[in-house]
Design an enzyme around this catalytic site. Structure first.
Site, PDB file in Angstrom:
ATOM      1  N   PRO A 127       0.822  -1.224   0.000  1.00 46.08           N
ATOM      2  CA  PRO A 127       0.000   0.000   0.000  1.00 46.08           C
ATOM      3  C   PRO A 127       0.853   1.270   0.000  1.00 46.08           C
ATOM      4  CG  PRO A 127      -0.930  -1.626   1.488  1.00 46.08           C
ATOM      5  CD  PRO A 127       0.370  -2.202   1.003  1.00 46.08           C
ATOM      6  N   GLY A 343     -22.135   5.248 -30.399  1.00 45.72           N
ATOM      7  CA  GLY A 343     -22.823   4.716 -29.219  1.00 45.72           C
ATOM      8  C   GLY A 343     -22.625   3.217 -29.049  1.00 45.72           C
ATOM      9  N   GLU A 366       3.249  -2.786 -14.099  1.00 44.76           N
ATOM     10  CA  GLU A 366       4.583  -3.076 -14.657  1.00 44.76           C
ATOM     11  C   GLU A 366       5.382  -1.791 -14.868  1.00 44.76           C
ATOM     12  OE1 GLU A 366       5.832  -6.202 -15.572  1.00 44.76           O
ATOM     13  OE2 GLU A 366       4.022  -7.326 -15.043  1.00 44.76           O
TER      14      GLU A 366
HETATM   15  C1  LIG Z   1      -4.670  -4.963 -11.258  1.00 47.11           C
HETATM   16  C2  LIG Z   1      -3.262  -4.794 -10.787  1.00 47.11           C
HETATM   17  C3  LIG Z   1      -2.442  -5.907 -10.701  1.00 47.11           C
HETATM   18  C4  LIG Z   1      -1.144  -5.768 -10.201  1.00 47.11           C
HETATM   19  N1  LIG Z   1      -0.358  -6.889 -10.068  1.00 47.11           N
HETATM   20  C5  LIG Z   1       0.802  -6.797  -9.357  1.00 47.11           C
HETATM   21  C6  LIG Z   1       1.523  -7.970  -8.998  1.00 47.11           C
HETATM   22  O1  LIG Z   1       1.173  -9.096  -9.369  1.00 47.11           O
HETATM   23  N2  LIG Z   1       2.633  -7.841  -8.223  1.00 47.11           N
HETATM   24  C7  LIG Z   1       3.080  -6.630  -7.788  1.00 47.11           C
HETATM   25  O2  LIG Z   1       4.094  -6.583  -7.082  1.00 47.11           O
HETATM   26  N3  LIG Z   1       2.423  -5.485  -8.142  1.00 47.11           N
HETATM   27  C8  LIG Z   1       1.301  -5.542  -8.902  1.00 47.11           C
HETATM   28  N4  LIG Z   1       0.599  -4.401  -9.243  1.00 47.11           N
HETATM   29  C9  LIG Z   1       1.108  -3.112  -8.768  1.00 47.11           C
HETATM   30  C10 LIG Z   1       1.550  -2.188  -9.891  1.00 47.11           C
HETATM   31  O3  LIG Z   1       2.801  -2.573 -10.377  1.00 47.11           O
HETATM   32  C11 LIG Z   1       1.523  -0.767  -9.295  1.00 47.11           C
HETATM   33  O4  LIG Z   1       0.166  -0.385  -9.264  1.00 47.11           O
HETATM   34  C12 LIG Z   1       2.338   0.228 -10.086  1.00 47.11           C
HETATM   35  O5  LIG Z   1       3.706  -0.032  -9.930  1.00 47.11           O
HETATM   36  C13 LIG Z   1       2.067   1.674  -9.638  1.00 47.11           C
HETATM   37  O6  LIG Z   1       2.109   1.805  -8.258  1.00 47.11           O
HETATM   38  P1  LIG Z   1       0.884   2.521  -7.497  1.00 47.11           P
HETATM   39  O7  LIG Z   1      -0.368   1.961  -8.014  1.00 47.11           O
HETATM   40  O8  LIG Z   1       1.148   2.416  -6.043  1.00 47.11           O
HETATM   41  O9  LIG Z   1       0.935   4.037  -7.941  1.00 47.11           O
HETATM   42  P2  LIG Z   1       1.916   5.178  -7.358  1.00 47.11           P
HETATM   43  O10 LIG Z   1       3.316   4.691  -7.363  1.00 47.11           O
HETATM   44  O11 LIG Z   1       1.362   5.703  -6.107  1.00 47.11           O
HETATM   45  O12 LIG Z   1       1.779   6.270  -8.490  1.00 47.11           O
HETATM   46  C14 LIG Z   1       0.686   7.191  -8.567  1.00 47.11           C
HETATM   47  C15 LIG Z   1       1.001   8.203  -9.647  1.00 47.11           C
HETATM   48  O13 LIG Z   1       2.210   8.926  -9.309  1.00 47.11           O
HETATM   49  C16 LIG Z   1       3.112   8.851 -10.395  1.00 47.11           C
HETATM   50  N5  LIG Z   1       4.493   8.808  -9.917  1.00 47.11           N
HETATM   51  C17 LIG Z   1       4.997   8.104  -8.885  1.00 47.11           C
HETATM   52  N6  LIG Z   1       6.316   8.272  -8.798  1.00 47.11           N
HETATM   53  C18 LIG Z   1       6.687   9.105  -9.809  1.00 47.11           C
HETATM   54  C19 LIG Z   1       7.924   9.656 -10.273  1.00 47.11           C
HETATM   55  N7  LIG Z   1       9.084   9.390  -9.670  1.00 47.11           N
HETATM   56  N8  LIG Z   1       7.913  10.459 -11.356  1.00 47.11           N
HETATM   57  C20 LIG Z   1       6.740  10.748 -11.976  1.00 47.11           C
HETATM   58  N9  LIG Z   1       5.539  10.264 -11.598  1.00 47.11           N
HETATM   59  C21 LIG Z   1       5.504   9.440 -10.541  1.00 47.11           C
HETATM   60  C22 LIG Z   1       2.759   7.541 -11.103  1.00 47.11           C
HETATM   61  O14 LIG Z   1       3.252   7.519 -12.441  1.00 47.11           O
HETATM   62  C23 LIG Z   1       1.249   7.555 -11.007  1.00 47.11           C
HETATM   63  O15 LIG Z   1       0.720   8.353 -12.028  1.00 47.11           O
HETATM   64  C24 LIG Z   1      -0.667  -4.495  -9.808  1.00 47.11           C
HETATM   65  C25 LIG Z   1      -1.493  -3.370  -9.943  1.00 47.11           C
HETATM   66  C26 LIG Z   1      -2.780  -3.506 -10.421  1.00 47.11           C
HETATM   67  C27 LIG Z   1      -3.629  -2.285 -10.519  1.00 47.11           C
END
Ligand SMILES: Cc1cc2nc3c(=O)[nH]c(=O)nc-3n(C[C@H](O)[C@H](O)[C@H](O)COP(=O)(O)OP(=O)(O)OC[C@H]3O[C@@H](n4cnc5c(N)ncnc54)[C@H](O)[C@@H]3O)c2cc1C
Length: 385
Positions: A127, A343, A366
């Site tokens: 989280p 639509g 990813e």
């Molecule tokens: C359906 C789903 C399946 C997934 N499966 C897996 C899995 O199997 N294993 C696993 O480990 N993870 C998994 N993930 C996690 C996924 O890799 C993360 O959601 C992703 O890395 C982004 O992290 P976050 O969602 O916490 O967003 P955050 O990191 O909080 O980012 C929020 C926003 O801030 C921007 N941001 C953050 N840092 C920067 C920066 N330095 N420069 C510019 N912009 C920035 C991001 O680009 C984004 O727009 C999954 C996610 C989803 C939604």
């Protein structure tokens, strides 16, 4: 650079197309509606993929995998992209990181996973730590010859189906150039290990039927024999695999964009308004031209990255460019497809609205588009000091 297909690649692509058409596509609508893949269907897809030699195509032949080079893997991913993710995930591509298995881990995890007897999932995100993977807080503290794990992960794909978790946990801290840096170790944790619980995550807009989970660890004890690779080397292990994986995400996105494009082009060529086919209006025909051009560009950049990977010359920037271009192209193409359908593009009788919904996740997981731009621009600017 010549990307014309060899006769083996041609045959493989043709049999994959047939598999996608017969075994996957007929179930897409039901799975999207139910947000669930029935267990017997999942088992049947897995069995047919094993029977036809597609299962674990990404893994080396030496461990029982398909032994395909990366360009051919990208072609396979592109074909699988013509069906829904929730279904083609059962044509498993085990985490390549498992090639770091040593000793009895090879017979306990690696080979059974390649054979389809065990299923893995990859747990890095928390989280409080998404893009900033270094922010993870799940800890593994040495205790005798064991480690005690505490913390939580979220968004972990396919965890409900998995038999074990490839887990990243903090095992120490080091100071490099005056800055504190976490040391992370990768563990293989069996699903039934006391102290580990898995709960289904919230419903996701994209990829219905493909679920992600929250995983909680409370004083979860694992032996040192469960370490994958070396202590404190978890990130190094993950990075290699994650970078190569982005090329395959790109290839899959190209296939999905091609599918949406094919449908949109056919609609533009047949749907009539004002006594003309809508493709005769520039507002539509220029979209068709842009979509085709962008898909071609994304495909070539992806195959280029895959061929560099085969040569051992791919940079992080090559993979980032492919992932960025292909996922953003898919977003634009599916949006244009909705527009061209009007639509009807938003009605769930047709798959267009699903393509559009499903495309959205690709710019987030990813490594988000912003993170890909960061990797790419850093690599370019480095050349100028
Ligand atoms: C359906 C789903 C399946 C997934 N499966 C897996 C899995 O199997 N294993 C696993 O480990 N993870 C998994 N993930 C996690 C996924 O890799 C993360 O959601 C992703 O890395 C982004 O992290 P976050 O969602 O916490 O967003 P955050 O990191 O909080 O980012 C929020 C926003 O801030 C921007 N941001 C953050 N840092 C920067 C920066 N330095 N420069 C510019 N912009 C920035 C991001 O680009 C984004 O727009 C999954 C996610 C989803 C939604």
């Amino acid at each position: 650079m010549d990307f014309s297909l060899t006769s083996e690649q041609d045959m493989l692509v043709a049999s994959l197309r047939n598999f996608v058409e017969k075994e996957l596509r007929p179930h897409e609508f039901m799975v999207d509606r139910a947000d669930e893949v029935p267990q017997d269907l999942a088992a049947a897809i897995r069995a047919k993929a094993i029977e036809q030699g597609f299962y674990a195509f990404n893994m080396p032949e030496s461990v029982g995998g398909g032994g395909l080079d990366h360009v051919t893997q990208a072609l396979v991913e592109r074909e699988l992209g013509h069906s829904s993710w929730a279904l083609h995930v059962f044509v498993a591509r085990p985490s390549k990181i498992l090639m770091a298995c040593q000793g009895d881990q090879i017979e306990r995890y690696l080979k059974p996973t390649v054979r389809g007897e065990l299923v893995d999932c990859f747990a890095l995100t928390e989280p409080g730590a998404g893009s900033d993977a270094m922010g993870i807080r799940t800890s593994a503290v040495p205790d005798g010859g064991d480690f005690i794990i505490n913390g939580s992960k979220h968004f972990i794909s396919h965890a409900a189906h998995a038999d074990y978790v490839i887990l990243f946990a903090v095992t120490g801290e080091t100071v490099a150039r005056g800055r504190r840096r976490k040391q992370v170790t990768c563990f293989l944790v069996d699903k039934n290990t006391p102290g580990m619980t898995v709960h289904r995550g919230p419903r996701c807009t994209s990829l219905r039927g493909y679920h992600q989970s929250e995983i909680f660890f409370t004083d979860c004890r694992v032996s040192a024999g469960q370490i994958l690779g070396e202590v404190h080397q978890g990130f190094e292990l993950a990075n290699d695999w994650l970078t190569a994986g982005r090329v395959m995400v790109a290839a899959n996105n190209v296939g999905r964009a091609q599918r949406a494009f094919n449908m949109a082009a056919e609609w533009a060529a047949t749907r009539q308004q004002f006594g003309k086919r809508i493709g005769e209006f520039q507002g539509t025909s220029f979209k068709i031209a842009d979509m085709a051009s962008e898909i071609r560009a994304a495909e070539l950049v992806t195959l280029y990255a895959a061929s560099r990977l085969d040569q051992g010359a791919m940079t992080d920037g090559d993979a980032a460019m492919a992932k960025l271009l292909a996922t953003e192209t898919l977003g634009r193409v599916t949006d244009h497809a909705v527009q061209i359908y009007g639509g009807m593009g938003l009605m769930d009788e047709l798959p267009i609205e699903r393509f559009w919904r499903d495309a959205r996740i690709e710019r987030i997981w990813e490594g988000t588009s912003e993170i890909q731009r960061h990797i790419l621009s850093r690599e370019i600017l480095k050349r100028y000091g």
